[in-house]
Design a protein around this motif. Structure first.
Motif, PDB file in Angstrom:
ATOM      1  N   ASP A 185      19.351  10.661   0.990  1.00  0.00           N
ATOM      2  CA  ASP A 185      18.854  11.717   1.849  1.00  0.00           C
ATOM      3  C   ASP A 185      18.734  12.792   0.665  1.00  0.00           C
ATOM      4  O   ASP A 185      17.372  13.151   1.307  1.00  0.00           O
ATOM      5  CB  ASP A 185      19.523  11.855   2.915  1.00  0.00           C
ATOM      6  CG  ASP A 185      19.717  11.062   4.113  1.00  0.00           C
ATOM      7  OD1 ASP A 185      19.067   9.982   3.883  1.00  0.00           O
ATOM      8  OD2 ASP A 185      20.792  11.063   5.034  1.00  0.00           O
ATOM      9  N   ALA A 186      19.403  13.034  -0.235  1.00  0.00           N
ATOM     10  CA  ALA A 186      18.725  14.262  -0.792  1.00  0.00           C
ATOM     11  C   ALA A 186      18.027  14.311  -1.515  1.00  0.00           C
ATOM     12  O   ALA A 186      16.721  15.240  -1.913  1.00  0.00           O
ATOM     13  CB  ALA A 186      20.448  15.102  -1.523  1.00  0.00           C
ATOM     14  N   ARG A 187      17.312  13.060  -2.365  1.00  0.00           N
ATOM     15  CA  ARG A 187      16.992  12.957  -3.274  1.00  0.00           C
ATOM     16  C   ARG A 187      15.588  12.582  -2.519  1.00  0.00           C
ATOM     17  O   ARG A 187      14.742  13.123  -2.913  1.00  0.00           O
ATOM     18  CB  ARG A 187      17.647  11.678  -3.484  1.00  0.00           C
ATOM     19  CG  ARG A 187      16.282  11.341  -5.375  1.00  0.00           C
ATOM     20  CD  ARG A 187      17.261  10.316  -6.382  1.00  0.00           C
ATOM     21  NE  ARG A 187      17.361   8.863  -5.332  1.00  0.00           N
ATOM     22  CZ  ARG A 187      18.380   9.020  -4.715  1.00  0.00           C
ATOM     23  NH1 ARG A 187      19.485   9.075  -5.481  1.00  0.00           N
ATOM     24  NH2 ARG A 187      18.775   7.437  -4.903  1.00  0.00           N
ATOM     25  N   ALA A 188      15.345  11.919  -1.323  1.00  0.00           N
ATOM     26  CA  ALA A 188      14.325  11.633  -0.621  1.00  0.00           C
ATOM     27  C   ALA A 188      13.178  12.862  -0.199  1.00  0.00           C
ATOM     28  O   ALA A 188      12.648  13.064  -0.391  1.00  0.00           O
ATOM     29  CB  ALA A 188      14.435  10.551   0.640  1.00  0.00           C
ATOM     30  N   GLN A 189      14.775  14.000   0.655  1.00  0.00           N
ATOM     31  CA  GLN A 189      13.430  15.428   0.974  1.00  0.00           C
ATOM     32  C   GLN A 189      13.545  15.885  -0.635  1.00  0.00           C
ATOM     33  O   GLN A 189      12.625  17.038  -0.070  1.00  0.00           O
ATOM     34  CB  GLN A 189      15.511  15.918   1.517  1.00  0.00           C
ATOM     35  CG  GLN A 189      14.895  17.595   1.851  1.00  0.00           C
ATOM     36  CD  GLN A 189      16.629  18.135   2.426  1.00  0.00           C
ATOM     37  OE1 GLN A 189      17.636  17.868   2.504  1.00  0.00           O
ATOM     38  NE2 GLN A 189      15.418  19.080   3.582  1.00  0.00           N
ATOM     39  N   THR A 190      14.060  15.700  -1.817  1.00  0.00           N
ATOM     40  CA  THR A 190      13.504  16.798  -2.603  1.00  0.00           C
ATOM     41  C   THR A 190      12.082  15.644  -2.978  1.00  0.00           C
ATOM     42  O   THR A 190      11.310  16.437  -3.208  1.00  0.00           O
ATOM     43  CB  THR A 190      14.690  16.216  -4.053  1.00  0.00           C
ATOM     44  OG1 THR A 190      15.748  16.979  -3.642  1.00  0.00           O
ATOM     45  CG2 THR A 190      13.769  17.076  -4.987  1.00  0.00           C
ATOM     46  N   ARG A 222      33.767   6.605   2.850  1.00  0.00           N
ATOM     47  CA  ARG A 222      33.650   7.974   2.106  1.00  0.00           C
ATOM     48  C   ARG A 222      32.743   7.978   1.118  1.00  0.00           C
ATOM     49  O   ARG A 222      31.384   8.516   1.170  1.00  0.00           O
ATOM     50  CB  ARG A 222      34.603   8.953   1.427  1.00  0.00           C
ATOM     51  CG  ARG A 222      35.476   9.230   3.002  1.00  0.00           C
ATOM     52  CD  ARG A 222      36.825  10.288   2.195  1.00  0.00           C
ATOM     53  NE  ARG A 222      37.630   9.662   2.078  1.00  0.00           N
ATOM     54  CZ  ARG A 222      39.050   9.058   1.876  1.00  0.00           C
ATOM     55  NH1 ARG A 222      39.329   8.944   2.505  1.00  0.00           N
ATOM     56  NH2 ARG A 222      39.627   8.517   0.182  1.00  0.00           N
ATOM     57  N   ALA A 223      32.744   6.713   0.510  1.00  0.00           N
ATOM     58  CA  ALA A 223      31.769   6.983  -0.393  1.00  0.00           C
ATOM     59  C   ALA A 223      29.978   6.783  -0.336  1.00  0.00           C
ATOM     60  O   ALA A 223      29.783   7.066  -0.782  1.00  0.00           O
ATOM     61  CB  ALA A 223      32.257   5.303  -1.473  1.00  0.00           C
ATOM     62  N   GLU A 224      30.233   5.295   0.654  1.00  0.00           N
ATOM     63  CA  GLU A 224      29.118   5.158   1.367  1.00  0.00           C
ATOM     64  C   GLU A 224      28.470   6.114   2.114  1.00  0.00           C
ATOM     65  O   GLU A 224      27.325   6.699   2.057  1.00  0.00           O
ATOM     66  CB  GLU A 224      29.269   4.281   2.610  1.00  0.00           C
ATOM     67  CG  GLU A 224      29.598   2.722   1.784  1.00  0.00           C
ATOM     68  CD  GLU A 224      30.431   1.809   3.319  1.00  0.00           C
ATOM     69  OE1 GLU A 224      30.564   2.223   4.339  1.00  0.00           O
ATOM     70  OE2 GLU A 224      29.965   0.453   2.743  1.00  0.00           O
ATOM     71  N   LYS A 225      29.660   7.266   2.860  1.00  0.00           N
ATOM     72  CA  LYS A 225      28.794   8.579   3.595  1.00  0.00           C
ATOM     73  C   LYS A 225      27.817   9.199   2.411  1.00  0.00           C
ATOM     74  O   LYS A 225      27.058   9.780   2.503  1.00  0.00           O
ATOM     75  CB  LYS A 225      30.066   9.717   3.876  1.00  0.00           C
ATOM     76  CG  LYS A 225      29.536  10.195   4.759  1.00  0.00           C
ATOM     77  CD  LYS A 225      30.778  10.736   5.618  1.00  0.00           C
ATOM     78  CE  LYS A 225      29.798  12.127   5.725  1.00  0.00           C
ATOM     79  NZ  LYS A 225      31.126  12.692   7.141  1.00  0.00           N
ATOM     80  N   ALA A 226      28.456   9.412   1.336  1.00  0.00           N
ATOM     81  CA  ALA A 226      28.335  10.021   0.234  1.00  0.00           C
ATOM     82  C   ALA A 226      27.566   9.922  -0.486  1.00  0.00           C
ATOM     83  O   ALA A 226      25.880  10.879  -1.155  1.00  0.00           O
ATOM     84  CB  ALA A 226      29.865  10.743  -0.912  1.00  0.00           C
ATOM     85  N   LYS A 241      24.881   7.366   1.258  1.00  0.00           N
ATOM     86  CA  LYS A 241      23.424   8.151   2.018  1.00  0.00           C
ATOM     87  C   LYS A 241      23.277   9.663   1.616  1.00  0.00           C
ATOM     88  O   LYS A 241      21.385  10.040   2.150  1.00  0.00           O
ATOM     89  CB  LYS A 241      24.196   7.450   3.621  1.00  0.00           C
ATOM     90  CG  LYS A 241      23.474   8.083   4.535  1.00  0.00           C
ATOM     91  CD  LYS A 241      23.458   8.070   5.974  1.00  0.00           C
ATOM     92  CE  LYS A 241      22.522   7.459   6.702  1.00  0.00           C
ATOM     93  NZ  LYS A 241      22.109   8.773   7.148  1.00  0.00           N
ATOM     94  N   ALA A 242      24.483  10.693   1.377  1.00  0.00           N
ATOM     95  CA  ALA A 242      23.140  11.463   1.583  1.00  0.00           C
ATOM     96  C   ALA A 242      23.020  12.206   0.368  1.00  0.00           C
ATOM     97  O   ALA A 242      21.846  12.937   0.594  1.00  0.00           O
ATOM     98  CB  ALA A 242      25.330  12.832   1.534  1.00  0.00           C
ATOM     99  N   GLU A 243      22.679  11.843  -0.543  1.00  0.00           N
ATOM    100  CA  GLU A 243      22.266  11.571  -1.716  1.00  0.00           C
ATOM    101  C   GLU A 243      21.097  10.881  -2.167  1.00  0.00           C
ATOM    102  O   GLU A 243      20.079  11.088  -2.221  1.00  0.00           O
ATOM    103  CB  GLU A 243      23.363  10.704  -3.284  1.00  0.00           C
ATOM    104  CG  GLU A 243      22.893  11.208  -4.351  1.00  0.00           C
ATOM    105  CD  GLU A 243      23.903   9.877  -5.418  1.00  0.00           C
ATOM    106  OE1 GLU A 243      23.254  10.303  -6.795  1.00  0.00           O
ATOM    107  OE2 GLU A 243      24.526   9.864  -5.061  1.00  0.00           O
TER     108      GLU A 243
END
Length: 265
Positions: free
Chosen positions: A255-260, A245-249, A251-253
């Motif tokens: 991805d969100a940072r990269a998108q921003t 779950r931590a790794e998934k979170a 990765k999501a962070e």
């Protein structure tokens, strides 16, 4: 006849291959009934002890060993009968215990040797556990037969639970002096007497074996060990899930940072 044949076929090779050492063989009565009360470290205990004795000794075995169908089942049944095992259905709780007691009494009333493991099951960790008073003590008081304490040494290292192939090494067998419990005759319904008799036998086994004594039943210890193992597996599973779950979170962070960052550019 079958016992003698199987003793030669099994006992001889066992003694040659493993060379068990024995102390106190003179404590086994040359004739007449006696109870051999032993610690229980391995499935092989019921084979090493009879292999070093001149007399037949009968143990209790699960009925399933005698009732399995097919060629393999018949061969297994013949093997256990040949090495002096008596079938008892142990699935019925108290009724199973009564059947084992009756079988032991019959063996002793025939003037033979009856082998019993007071712990009721194999030790889960090589320590000596509290003896169950219902079997040994009741059989001893019902028949007046002497109780000979026996200690199996290192058999758990030869064939630990779950292992099929044995390790070639020398086990030991120490046989103590017979114990006379005639002072308790007529008191087989007194639970304090049953407890005292059993504890006295277990103390002698402890002295012979050198095992650490644990004042609880081996069955309870097995449950504790199983529960601890399950808790450890559950904790490991939970830790892996939390890490995932931590790794998934994370990765999501990312991805969100990269998108921003891409949106800003």
């Amino acid at each position: 006849m079958l016992y003698g044949t199987m003793k030669v076929a099994i006992g001889g090779p066992l003694k040659v291959a493993f060379r068990p050492w024995v102390e106190g063989l003179e404590n086994i009565p040359a004739e007449g009934a006696a109870i051999l009360a032993s610690n229980h470290l391995s499935f092989s205990d019921s084979f090493f002890l009879p292999a070093v004795l001149d007399r037949k000794v009968t143990f209790i075995a699960k009925a399933e060993y005698f009732t399995t169908p097919g060629v393999k089942g018949r061969l297994t049944a013949a093997f256990f009968k040949g090495v002096g095992q008596l079938p008892v259905d142990r699935s019925g709780g108290r009724g199973a215990g009564e059947a084992a007691i009756r079988s032991g009494i019959q063996v002793l009333e025939s003037g033979e040797l009856f082998g019993i493991y007071p712990e009721g099951t194999r030790s889960p960790d090589g320590r000596l556990y509290r003896g169950k008073p219902g079997g040994l003590a009741r059989v001893a008081l019902a028949t007046g037969a002497p109780v000979v304490p026996v200690a199996m040494i290192d058999t758990e290292k030869i064939q630990p639970p779950g292992k099929v192939m044995p390790k070639l090494m020398r086990p030991g067998i120490r046989i103590g002096a017979p114990l006379d419990f005639s002072r308790y005759q007529g008191m087989e319904h007194d639970r304090f007497v049953l407890r005292a008799l059993t504890d006295e036998v277990m103390y002698e086994i402890m002295k012979l074996s050198g095992q650490e004594y644990v004042d609880m039943y081996a069955t309870a210890a097995k449950r504790q060990i199983a529960d601890a193992a399950k808790a450890e597996r559950d904790a490991e599973k939970a830790a892996k899930a939390a890490l995932a779950r931590a790794e998934k979170a994370e990765k999501a962070e990312r991805d969100a940072r990269a998108q921003t960052e891409n949106s800003g550019s």
